[in-house]
Design an enzyme around this catalytic site. Structure first.
Site, PDB file in Angstrom:
ATOM      1  N   ASP A 125    -141.911  32.759  -6.923  1.00 38.59           N
ATOM      2  CA  ASP A 125    -140.331  32.957  -6.061  1.00 38.59           C
ATOM      3  C   ASP A 125    -140.483  33.164  -4.700  1.00 38.59           C
ATOM      4  OD1 ASP A 125    -139.335  36.619  -6.315  1.00 38.59           O
ATOM      5  OD2 ASP A 125    -141.342  35.584  -6.369  1.00 38.59           O
ATOM      6  N   ASP A 174    -145.526  35.183  -2.160  1.00 46.11           N
ATOM      7  CA  ASP A 174    -145.965  34.126  -3.173  1.00 46.11           C
ATOM      8  C   ASP A 174    -146.509  32.893  -2.138  1.00 46.11           C
ATOM      9  OD1 ASP A 174    -143.177  35.436  -3.682  1.00 46.11           O
ATOM     10  OD2 ASP A 174    -143.815  34.627  -5.775  1.00 46.11           O
ATOM     11  N   ASN A 228    -136.679  36.421  -5.333  1.00 44.00           N
ATOM     12  CA  ASN A 228    -136.492  36.811  -3.992  1.00 44.00           C
ATOM     13  C   ASN A 228    -135.224  36.307  -3.426  1.00 44.00           C
ATOM     14  OD1 ASN A 228    -138.929  38.782  -3.453  1.00 44.00           O
ATOM     15  ND2 ASN A 228    -139.974  36.630  -3.537  1.00 44.00           N
ATOM     16  N   THR A 257    -145.800  35.374 -10.279  1.00 45.63           N
ATOM     17  CA  THR A 257    -145.742  36.140  -9.159  1.00 45.63           C
ATOM     18  C   THR A 257    -144.331  36.417  -8.652  1.00 45.63           C
ATOM     19  OG1 THR A 257    -145.743  34.502  -7.526  1.00 45.63           O
ATOM     20  CG2 THR A 257    -148.063  35.342  -8.195  1.00 45.63           C
ATOM     21  N   PHE A 281    -139.661  45.142  -8.270  1.00 47.90           N
ATOM     22  CA  PHE A 281    -138.790  44.175  -8.257  1.00 47.90           C
ATOM     23  C   PHE A 281    -139.040  43.138  -9.515  1.00 47.90           C
ATOM     24  CE2 PHE A 281    -135.766  41.463  -6.446  1.00 47.90           C
ATOM     25  CZ  PHE A 281    -136.176  39.970  -6.801  1.00 47.90           C
ATOM     26  N   ASN A 282    -139.986  42.664  -9.574  1.00 51.51           N
ATOM     27  CA  ASN A 282    -140.312  41.430 -10.461  1.00 51.51           C
ATOM     28  C   ASN A 282    -139.958  42.019 -11.919  1.00 51.51           C
ATOM     29  OD1 ASN A 282    -141.247  39.531  -8.617  1.00 51.51           O
ATOM     30  ND2 ASN A 282    -143.270  39.953  -9.052  1.00 51.51           N
ATOM     31  N   HIS A 285    -148.399  41.560  -2.034  1.00 45.18           N
ATOM     32  CA  HIS A 285    -148.807  41.768  -3.248  1.00 45.18           C
ATOM     33  C   HIS A 285    -148.957  40.544  -3.928  1.00 45.18           C
ATOM     34  CE1 HIS A 285    -145.636  44.799  -2.640  1.00 45.18           C
ATOM     35  NE2 HIS A 285    -144.702  44.010  -2.019  1.00 45.18           N
ATOM     36  N   ASP A 286    -148.518  39.414  -3.811  1.00 41.94           N
ATOM     37  CA  ASP A 286    -148.737  38.166  -4.761  1.00 41.94           C
ATOM     38  C   ASP A 286    -150.099  37.604  -4.763  1.00 41.94           C
ATOM     39  OD1 ASP A 286    -145.233  37.165  -4.552  1.00 41.94           O
ATOM     40  OD2 ASP A 286    -146.281  38.593  -6.280  1.00 41.94           O
TER      41      ASP A 286
HETATM   42  O1  RIB Z   1    -142.214  43.993  -5.774  1.00 43.46           O
HETATM   43  C1  RIB Z   1    -143.063  42.770  -5.164  1.00 43.46           C
HETATM   44  C2  RIB Z   1    -142.580  41.616  -5.830  1.00 43.46           C
HETATM   45  O2  RIB Z   1    -141.438  41.208  -5.670  1.00 43.46           O
HETATM   46  C3  RIB Z   1    -143.499  40.449  -5.308  1.00 43.46           C
HETATM   47  O3  RIB Z   1    -143.712  39.241  -6.073  1.00 43.46           O
HETATM   48  C4  RIB Z   1    -142.300  39.764  -4.189  1.00 43.46           C
HETATM   49  O4  RIB Z   1    -142.600  38.493  -3.701  1.00 43.46           O
HETATM   50  C5  RIB Z   1    -141.126  40.151  -4.944  1.00 43.46           C
HETATM   51  O5  RIB Z   1    -141.080  39.019  -5.775  1.00 43.46           O
HETATM   52 CA    CA Z   2    -143.243  37.000  -5.513  1.00 36.63          CA
END
Ligand code: RIB
Ligand code: CA
Length: 312
Positions: A10, A15, A40, A124, A166-167, A240-241
């Protein structure tokens, strides 16, 4: 032989960097397709952003698909306050040449898993597309070698709510399906991603590489860190990703432990919480390899070495 993979994302600056890292590694990863999901930012932007990154990486041949524009059951949530209105603020937006495939991402995932074996799935973003494919045709799991996901949190608490990452919060039902699908799942959560901060020194190392991918990465990271820097008082944003792709390329950069990860899907207070039974205090099945340490300098050395390849 390179590992066959599908990256579901996303974009999202992080990402985008994960896509660059994967596209820089054809010796290890054969990207069968990039599927996109609402996360996102809405799907119309995540699919456009993924295609933009393929253009920037010189991979206009990449197959990019649009998938689910909302979670399995919950209302969509987005994160423009972190990623900007475009989802990839920090790089100038353009209409990419890389085409959007007509096929829906979930259909592509099901068809590919019917015909290709083995395939590694790399989510991701919210795991809606992979979960929808598994729900539609569970037999496709027979051809899934591994799932390497970015999501969840244990010691780090939540980043979108006090108790959820979040994901997983965006689509907790999808995460629950993926974590319990019965195939090997490695989860890279906030406990490791918060260790890989895009400090000024690290962003400068990337910018100095002097190729288009390096410039785009440095530009995006120079924007992406603002929210986390204000929130955590740290220098730089958690990358993160790309941790998912880095684990596939150099697993020794990480430590993981097999344990149970369960997802809260009922309580609104703790919706999307990942209960990580790290100390095995329950008899719940050990369904996930949970990443709990990362060699941050080694991670950035890998990222810099791979992004440098785009200048060859
Ligand atoms: O919490 C971080 C995640 O949420 C990452 O994948 C960021 O791109 C968002 O999607
Ligand atoms: Ca992401």
């Amino acid at each position: 032989m390179p590992r066959k993979v599908i990256i579901d994302c996303d974009p999202g600056q992080d990402d985008a960097v994960a896509l660059f890292l994967a596209m820089a590694s054809p010796g290890e990863l054969d990207i069968l397709g990039v599927t996109t999901v609402a996360g996102n930012v809405p799907l119309a932007l995540t699919q456009r952003n993924a295609r933009m990154m393929c253009d920037i990486a010189g991979r206009r041949d990449m197959r990019v698909f649009a998938g689910c524009e909302r979670p399995l059951r919950r209302a969509p949530i987005t994160a423009e306050y972190i990623h900007g209105a475009t989802g990839i603020d920090g790089v100038d937006v353009f209409e990419p040449d890389t085409p959007l495939e007509a096929q829906h991402a979930v259909d592509f995932i099901v068809d590919t898993l019917r015909n290709e074996v083995p395939v590694t799935l790399i989510p991701t973003g919210p795991m809606t597309n992979f979960a929808a494919a598994i729900e539609r045709e569970p037999s496709v799991l027979d051809n899934v070698e591994q799932i390497v996901s970015m999501g969840g949190a244990m010691r780090e608490g939540g980043n979108r709510s006090p108790s959820a990452e979040f994901n997983v919060l965006a689509d907790p039902h999808a995460a629950e399906i993926v974590y319990n699908c019965g195939r090997p799942v490695t989860a890279l959560g906030l406990d490791v991603t918060h260790q890989v901060l895009s400090t000024r020194e690290r962003v400068a190392r990337i910018r100095e590489l002097g190729n288009d991918v390096a410039a785009a990465t440095a530009g995006m990271l120079s924007f992406f860190h603002r929210y986390d820097t204000r929130k955590y008082g740290s220098e730089g944003a958690p990358l993160h990703d790309p941790c998912t792709v880095a684990w596939l390329l150099e697993p020794d950069l990480f430590q993981t432990k097999r344990c149970n990860v369960s997802v809260e899907t009922d309580s609104e207070l703790t919706m999307g919480h990942t209960a990580v039974d790290f100390w095995h205090v329950t008899d719940r099945p050990h369904n996930v390899d949970w990443a709990y340490t990362i060699d941050a300098d080694g991670f950035y050395d890998l990222l810099v070495e791979r992004i440098a390849r785009f200048g060859d």
